[in-house]
Design a protein around this motif. Structure first.
Motif, PDB file in Angstrom:
ATOM      1  N   TYR A 176       2.394   1.900  -3.402  1.00 33.60           N
ATOM      2  CA  TYR A 176       1.597   2.282  -4.295  1.00 33.60           C
ATOM      3  C   TYR A 176       0.967   3.601  -4.332  1.00 33.60           C
ATOM      4  O   TYR A 176       0.942   4.625  -5.107  1.00 33.60           O
ATOM      5  CB  TYR A 176       0.009   1.239  -4.398  1.00 33.60           C
ATOM      6  CG  TYR A 176      -1.066   1.767  -5.391  1.00 33.60           C
ATOM      7  CD1 TYR A 176      -0.950   1.384  -6.631  1.00 33.60           C
ATOM      8  CD2 TYR A 176      -2.183   2.504  -4.728  1.00 33.60           C
ATOM      9  CE1 TYR A 176      -1.909   1.899  -7.596  1.00 33.60           C
ATOM     10  CE2 TYR A 176      -3.145   2.908  -5.581  1.00 33.60           C
ATOM     11  CZ  TYR A 176      -2.938   2.591  -6.931  1.00 33.60           C
ATOM     12  OH  TYR A 176      -4.132   2.964  -7.711  1.00 33.60           O
ATOM     13  N   HIS A 177       0.716   4.092  -2.833  1.00 34.20           N
ATOM     14  CA  HIS A 177       0.297   5.219  -2.759  1.00 34.20           C
ATOM     15  C   HIS A 177       1.354   6.324  -2.468  1.00 34.20           C
ATOM     16  O   HIS A 177       1.333   7.753  -2.901  1.00 34.20           O
ATOM     17  CB  HIS A 177      -0.391   5.423  -1.196  1.00 34.20           C
ATOM     18  CG  HIS A 177      -1.741   4.749  -1.469  1.00 34.20           C
ATOM     19  ND1 HIS A 177      -2.708   5.511  -2.251  1.00 34.20           N
ATOM     20  CD2 HIS A 177      -2.598   3.560  -1.217  1.00 34.20           C
ATOM     21  CE1 HIS A 177      -3.938   4.748  -2.246  1.00 34.20           C
ATOM     22  NE2 HIS A 177      -3.791   3.575  -1.454  1.00 34.20           N
ATOM     23  N   VAL A 224       0.725  -1.188  -0.105  1.00 34.90           N
ATOM     24  CA  VAL A 224       0.042  -0.087   0.155  1.00 34.90           C
ATOM     25  C   VAL A 224       0.961   1.261   0.193  1.00 34.90           C
ATOM     26  O   VAL A 224       0.596   2.287  -0.657  1.00 34.90           O
ATOM     27  CB  VAL A 224      -0.863  -0.278   1.228  1.00 34.90           C
ATOM     28  CG1 VAL A 224      -1.630   1.171   1.231  1.00 34.90           C
ATOM     29  CG2 VAL A 224      -2.034  -0.987   1.143  1.00 34.90           C
ATOM     30  N   GLY A 233       4.515   6.089  -4.075  1.00 33.75           N
ATOM     31  CA  GLY A 233       4.992   5.928  -5.335  1.00 33.75           C
ATOM     32  C   GLY A 233       6.366   5.776  -5.391  1.00 33.75           C
ATOM     33  O   GLY A 233       6.999   6.189  -6.431  1.00 33.75           O
ATOM     34  N   LEU A 273       2.928   9.849   6.423  1.00 34.87           N
ATOM     35  CA  LEU A 273       1.692   9.053   6.664  1.00 34.87           C
ATOM     36  C   LEU A 273       1.127   9.274   7.840  1.00 34.87           C
ATOM     37  O   LEU A 273      -0.257   9.397   7.962  1.00 34.87           O
ATOM     38  CB  LEU A 273       1.956   7.698   5.910  1.00 34.87           C
ATOM     39  CG  LEU A 273       2.494   7.557   4.659  1.00 34.87           C
ATOM     40  CD1 LEU A 273       2.741   6.050   4.242  1.00 34.87           C
ATOM     41  CD2 LEU A 273       1.373   7.860   3.753  1.00 34.87           C
TER      42      LEU A 273
END
Length: 172
Positions: A11-12, A8, A14, A31
């Motif tokens: 993906y988020h 995750v 990058g 985050l």
């Protein structure tokens, strides 16, 4: 083998290549700040939706959905915190100096504020939605409803705060 959290994050956030520990800590810090900001934005939007439901005297689907999302985030972080405490094999938080004790108390106060806001919001949503849908009461909240919800939540929150304070074990 990647864990679900790494997938995750990859993906988020990058990034393509593997990151060292410092870069991972910076990404996790960013985050974490984003999660706290989204927590408060979600709480604020849930209150705004609840107030608009009362002002316009209509039930919207947004308030319960925002509340359920808010409740999911709250319970998810609580469950993860409990798992972390169980891996330490000690129910008490051990502090070894005054600065760490003050930090633990401040963290406990912030958690108590979160619990207070959650309880007040859940009580108001319960009174508004359940009262209207099941007991055919009008869609309105008056000052005494809000005051009663705050009184109920404050009693429980103060009790939980002092219980949490008892679980801090001073080792100095």
């Amino acid at each position: 083998m990647y864990t679900i959290n790494e997938k995750v994050m990859k993906y988020h956030v990058g990034y393509v290549n593997a990151r060292d520990e410092y870069q991972k800590s910076i990404i996790i810090k960013i985050l974490a700040k984003a999660a706290v900001i989204s927590f408060y934005l979600l709480l604020t939007s849930c209150y705004i939706s609840l107030i608009s439901d009362v002002i316009f005297k209509q039930l919207s689907i947004a308030t319960p959905l925002l509340f359920l999302l808010f409740l999911f985030i709250f319970l998810y972080t609580s469950v993860l915190s409990n798992k972390l405490m169980k891996t330490i094999h000690n129910q008490y938080v051990e502090v070894y100096d005054e600065a760490h004790y003050k930090l633990s108390i401040n963290s406990l106060k912030l958690k108590s504020v979160h619990i207070f806001l959650l309880l007040v919001l859940s009580s108001l949503i319960y009174e508004l939605y359940v009262g209207h849908l099941f007991f055919n009461q009008p869609i309105m909240l008056d000052f005494f409803d809000v005051l009663g919800a705050m009184a109920q939540a404050s009693i429980l929150t103060v009790a939980l705060y002092f219980l949490g304070k008892l679980m801090i074990n001073k080792k100095y």
